[in-house]
Motif scaffolding. Structure first.
Motif, PDB file in Angstrom:
ATOM      1  N   HIS A   1      34.902  48.557  41.462  1.00  0.00           N
ATOM      2  CA  HIS A   1      35.606  47.457  42.132  1.00  0.00           C
ATOM      3  C   HIS A   1      35.906  46.345  41.132  1.00  0.00           C
ATOM      4  O   HIS A   1      37.018  45.813  41.105  1.00  0.00           O
ATOM      5  CB  HIS A   1      34.759  46.937  43.293  1.00  0.00           C
TER       6      HIS A   1
ATOM      7  N   LEU B   1      39.569  44.763  39.968  1.00  0.00           N
ATOM      8  CA  LEU B   1      39.927  43.342  39.914  1.00  0.00           C
ATOM      9  C   LEU B   1      40.425  42.953  38.524  1.00  0.00           C
ATOM     10  O   LEU B   1      41.408  42.214  38.390  1.00  0.00           O
ATOM     11  CB  LEU B   1      38.730  42.482  40.315  1.00  0.00           C
TER      12      LEU B   1
ATOM     13  N   ARG C   1      43.993  44.177  38.084  1.00  0.00           N
ATOM     14  CA  ARG C   1      44.948  43.362  38.831  1.00  0.00           C
ATOM     15  C   ARG C   1      45.152  42.011  38.138  1.00  0.00           C
ATOM     16  O   ARG C   1      46.256  41.487  38.110  1.00  0.00           O
ATOM     17  CB  ARG C   1      44.479  43.152  40.278  1.00  0.00           C
ATOM     18  N   ARG C   2      44.084  41.449  37.583  1.00  0.00           N
ATOM     19  CA  ARG C   2      44.216  40.188  36.839  1.00  0.00           C
ATOM     20  C   ARG C   2      45.088  40.408  35.600  1.00  0.00           C
ATOM     21  O   ARG C   2      45.995  39.623  35.326  1.00  0.00           O
ATOM     22  CB  ARG C   2      42.851  39.639  36.444  1.00  0.00           C
TER      23      ARG C   2
ATOM     24  N   LEU D   1      46.472  39.215  40.531  1.00  0.00           N
ATOM     25  CA  LEU D   1      45.288  38.676  41.193  1.00  0.00           C
ATOM     26  C   LEU D   1      45.431  37.174  41.387  1.00  0.00           C
ATOM     27  O   LEU D   1      45.596  36.428  40.422  1.00  0.00           O
ATOM     28  CB  LEU D   1      44.030  38.977  40.371  1.00  0.00           C
TER      29      LEU D   1
ATOM     30  N   ALA E   1      39.557  36.209  44.056  1.00  0.00           N
ATOM     31  CA  ALA E   1      38.673  37.249  44.573  1.00  0.00           C
ATOM     32  C   ALA E   1      37.242  36.748  44.552  1.00  0.00           C
ATOM     33  O   ALA E   1      36.867  35.950  43.692  1.00  0.00           O
ATOM     34  CB  ALA E   1      38.790  38.519  43.732  1.00  0.00           C
TER      35      ALA E   1
ATOM     36  N   THR F   1      39.903  39.553  48.501  1.00  0.00           N
ATOM     37  CA  THR F   1      40.764  39.524  47.331  1.00  0.00           C
ATOM     38  C   THR F   1      42.161  39.169  47.809  1.00  0.00           C
ATOM     39  O   THR F   1      42.607  39.674  48.840  1.00  0.00           O
ATOM     40  CB  THR F   1      40.787  40.902  46.644  1.00  0.00           C
TER      41      THR F   1
ATOM     42  N   ASP G   1      41.261  51.173  43.561  1.00  0.00           N
ATOM     43  CA  ASP G   1      39.890  50.645  43.594  1.00  0.00           C
ATOM     44  C   ASP G   1      38.927  51.813  43.816  1.00  0.00           C
ATOM     45  O   ASP G   1      38.814  52.342  44.920  1.00  0.00           O
ATOM     46  CB  ASP G   1      39.756  49.614  44.717  1.00  0.00           C
TER      47      ASP G   1
END
Length: 101
Positions: free
Chosen positions: A33, A37, A40-41, A46, A49, A61, A79
């Motif tokens: 997970h 994240l 995505r950042r 992102l 989150a 998130t 994910d």
């Protein structure tokens, strides 16, 4: 504010792979997970989150992606903690009317 008018909220909860009485955060698979994240950042998607401190194992998130389908695909396929059943996810579209600059 984002160039889009919609963000997508991913609501996470402990999944069926978490043993009874144990925290999702103590499971080795939670690293999947965190990697999601980070990806995505890195992709610039992102918004925010983090865990919800009043509900153990639950978190949220917020993603800024083009479509609801993109958000669902990322949340359910990218994910690994969701794929493995460590987390469940509900994806909700959020129409953002105001945000800080």
């Amino acid at each position: 504010m984002s160039t889009t008018t919609h963000w997508y909220v991913l609501q996470h909860a402990p999944g069926p792979a978490v043993p009874d009485g144990e925290s999702v955060f103590d499971q080795p698979g939670i690293a999947g997970h965190y990697a999601f994240l980070a990806r995505r950042r890195e992709a610039g998607e992102l918004v925010a989150a983090g865990p919800l401190p009043d509900e153990d194992g639950r978190g949220m998130t917020v993603l800024d992606v083009a479509t609801y389908d993109d958000a669902v695909r990322l949340a359910t396929q990218d994910d690994q903690a969701v794929v493995d059943g460590l987390l469940t996810v509900t994806v909700r579209e959020w129409r953002v009317l105001m945000a800080r600059d």
